[in-house]
Design a protein around this motif. Structure first.
Motif, PDB file in Angstrom:
ATOM      1  N   MET A  32     -22.670 -40.169  23.933  1.00 58.27           N
ATOM      2  CA  MET A  32     -23.140 -41.470  23.454  1.00 58.27           C
ATOM      3  C   MET A  32     -22.207 -42.599  23.909  1.00 58.27           C
ATOM      4  O   MET A  32     -22.659 -43.635  24.396  1.00 58.27           O
ATOM      5  N   ILE A  33     -20.920 -42.390  23.756  1.00 57.00           N
ATOM      6  CA  ILE A  33     -19.958 -43.430  24.135  1.00 57.00           C
ATOM      7  C   ILE A  33     -19.971 -43.646  25.644  1.00 57.00           C
ATOM      8  O   ILE A  33     -19.960 -44.794  26.114  1.00 57.00           O
ATOM      9  N   GLY A  84     -22.398 -43.098  27.776  1.00 55.18           N
ATOM     10  CA  GLY A  84     -23.633 -43.781  28.165  1.00 55.18           C
ATOM     11  C   GLY A  84     -23.557 -45.273  27.922  1.00 55.18           C
ATOM     12  O   GLY A  84     -23.939 -46.088  28.778  1.00 55.18           O
ATOM     13  N   LEU A  85     -23.042 -45.665  26.763  1.00 55.35           N
ATOM     14  CA  LEU A  85     -22.914 -47.087  26.461  1.00 55.35           C
ATOM     15  C   LEU A  85     -21.899 -47.774  27.379  1.00 55.35           C
ATOM     16  O   LEU A  85     -22.140 -48.895  27.841  1.00 55.35           O
ATOM     17  N   LEU A  86     -20.778 -47.117  27.638  1.00 54.95           N
ATOM     18  CA  LEU A  86     -19.757 -47.726  28.493  1.00 54.95           C
ATOM     19  C   LEU A  86     -20.240 -47.888  29.931  1.00 54.95           C
ATOM     20  O   LEU A  86     -20.055 -48.950  30.540  1.00 54.95           O
ATOM     21  N   VAL A  87     -20.854 -46.850  30.469  1.00 55.43           N
ATOM     22  CA  VAL A  87     -21.336 -46.929  31.855  1.00 55.43           C
ATOM     23  C   VAL A  87     -22.455 -47.958  31.972  1.00 55.43           C
ATOM     24  O   VAL A  87     -22.458 -48.793  32.881  1.00 55.43           O
ATOM     25  N   GLY A  88     -23.415 -47.904  31.050  1.00 58.74           N
ATOM     26  CA  GLY A  88     -24.504 -48.881  31.079  1.00 58.74           C
ATOM     27  C   GLY A  88     -24.013 -50.310  30.888  1.00 58.74           C
ATOM     28  O   GLY A  88     -24.457 -51.234  31.576  1.00 58.74           O
ATOM     29  N   GLY A  89     -23.072 -50.493  29.972  1.00 58.68           N
ATOM     30  CA  GLY A  89     -22.514 -51.825  29.747  1.00 58.68           C
ATOM     31  C   GLY A  89     -21.737 -52.331  30.952  1.00 58.68           C
ATOM     32  O   GLY A  89     -21.846 -53.504  31.330  1.00 58.68           O
ATOM     33  N   LEU A  97     -30.296 -48.968  28.461  1.00 62.19           N
ATOM     34  CA  LEU A  97     -30.456 -47.783  29.308  1.00 62.19           C
ATOM     35  C   LEU A  97     -29.316 -46.788  29.099  1.00 62.19           C
ATOM     36  O   LEU A  97     -29.528 -45.572  29.113  1.00 62.19           O
ATOM     37  N   GLY A  98     -28.103 -47.278  28.910  1.00 61.29           N
ATOM     38  CA  GLY A  98     -26.972 -46.399  28.627  1.00 61.29           C
ATOM     39  C   GLY A  98     -27.139 -45.669  27.304  1.00 61.29           C
ATOM     40  O   GLY A  98     -26.826 -44.484  27.188  1.00 61.29           O
ATOM     41  N   PHE A  99     -27.654 -46.367  26.304  1.00 63.12           N
ATOM     42  CA  PHE A  99     -27.912 -45.739  25.018  1.00 63.12           C
ATOM     43  C   PHE A  99     -28.975 -44.646  25.150  1.00 63.12           C
ATOM     44  O   PHE A  99     -28.815 -43.538  24.630  1.00 63.12           O
ATOM     45  N   VAL A 100     -30.043 -44.951  25.877  1.00 65.46           N
ATOM     46  CA  VAL A 100     -31.110 -43.971  26.086  1.00 65.46           C
ATOM     47  C   VAL A 100     -30.571 -42.750  26.838  1.00 65.46           C
ATOM     48  O   VAL A 100     -30.891 -41.600  26.491  1.00 65.46           O
ATOM     49  N   ALA A 101     -29.765 -42.977  27.853  1.00 66.37           N
ATOM     50  CA  ALA A 101     -29.186 -41.858  28.604  1.00 66.37           C
ATOM     51  C   ALA A 101     -28.261 -41.027  27.716  1.00 66.37           C
ATOM     52  O   ALA A 101     -28.271 -39.791  27.788  1.00 66.37           O
ATOM     53  N   GLY A 102     -27.466 -41.680  26.882  1.00 69.85           N
ATOM     54  CA  GLY A 102     -26.585 -40.959  25.970  1.00 69.85           C
ATOM     55  C   GLY A 102     -27.359 -40.127  24.961  1.00 69.85           C
ATOM     56  O   GLY A 102     -27.003 -38.971  24.683  1.00 69.85           O
ATOM     57  N   VAL A 103     -28.429 -40.687  24.422  1.00 70.62           N
ATOM     58  CA  VAL A 103     -29.261 -39.946  23.477  1.00 70.62           C
ATOM     59  C   VAL A 103     -29.911 -38.752  24.170  1.00 70.62           C
ATOM     60  O   VAL A 103     -29.977 -37.652  23.609  1.00 70.62           O
ATOM     61  N   ASN A 104     -30.379 -38.955  25.390  1.00 71.99           N
ATOM     62  CA  ASN A 104     -31.002 -37.864  26.138  1.00 71.99           C
ATOM     63  C   ASN A 104     -30.008 -36.729  26.378  1.00 71.99           C
ATOM     64  O   ASN A 104     -30.328 -35.554  26.169  1.00 71.99           O
TER      65      ASN A 104
END
Length: 78
Positions: free
Chosen positions: A16-17, A19-24, A47-54
């Protein structure tokens, strides 16, 4: 709580973290490069959040499948 459960929980947290960092980061970079502020940053975070959740969901599903099958991840004997 077993070590395996703790490992899966940490993996979910890291997914989760990350995904958010890379997307941000990518969104911020696109904003600075193309001047789209703040649209690319918001899109990148979503998109980073969605990728992290996935990724987290896949890790949880894998753990659930192994737990239901009694597979502890060790070598199988014939």
């Amino acid at each position: 709580m077993s070590h395996r459960q703790t490992g899966v929980a940490y993996r979910v947290l890291v997914d989760m973290i990350a995904g958010l960092l890379v997307g941000g980061f990518l969104g911020y970079w696109l904003d600075r490069w193309l001047g789209w502020a703040p649209y690319a940053l918001v899109t990148g975070l979503v998109l980073g959040f969605v990728a992290g959740v996935n990724n987290a969901w896949r890790a949880i599903r894998q753990y659930s499948k192994e737990a239901a099958g009694g597979d502890d991840g060790g070598p199988r004997l014939p």
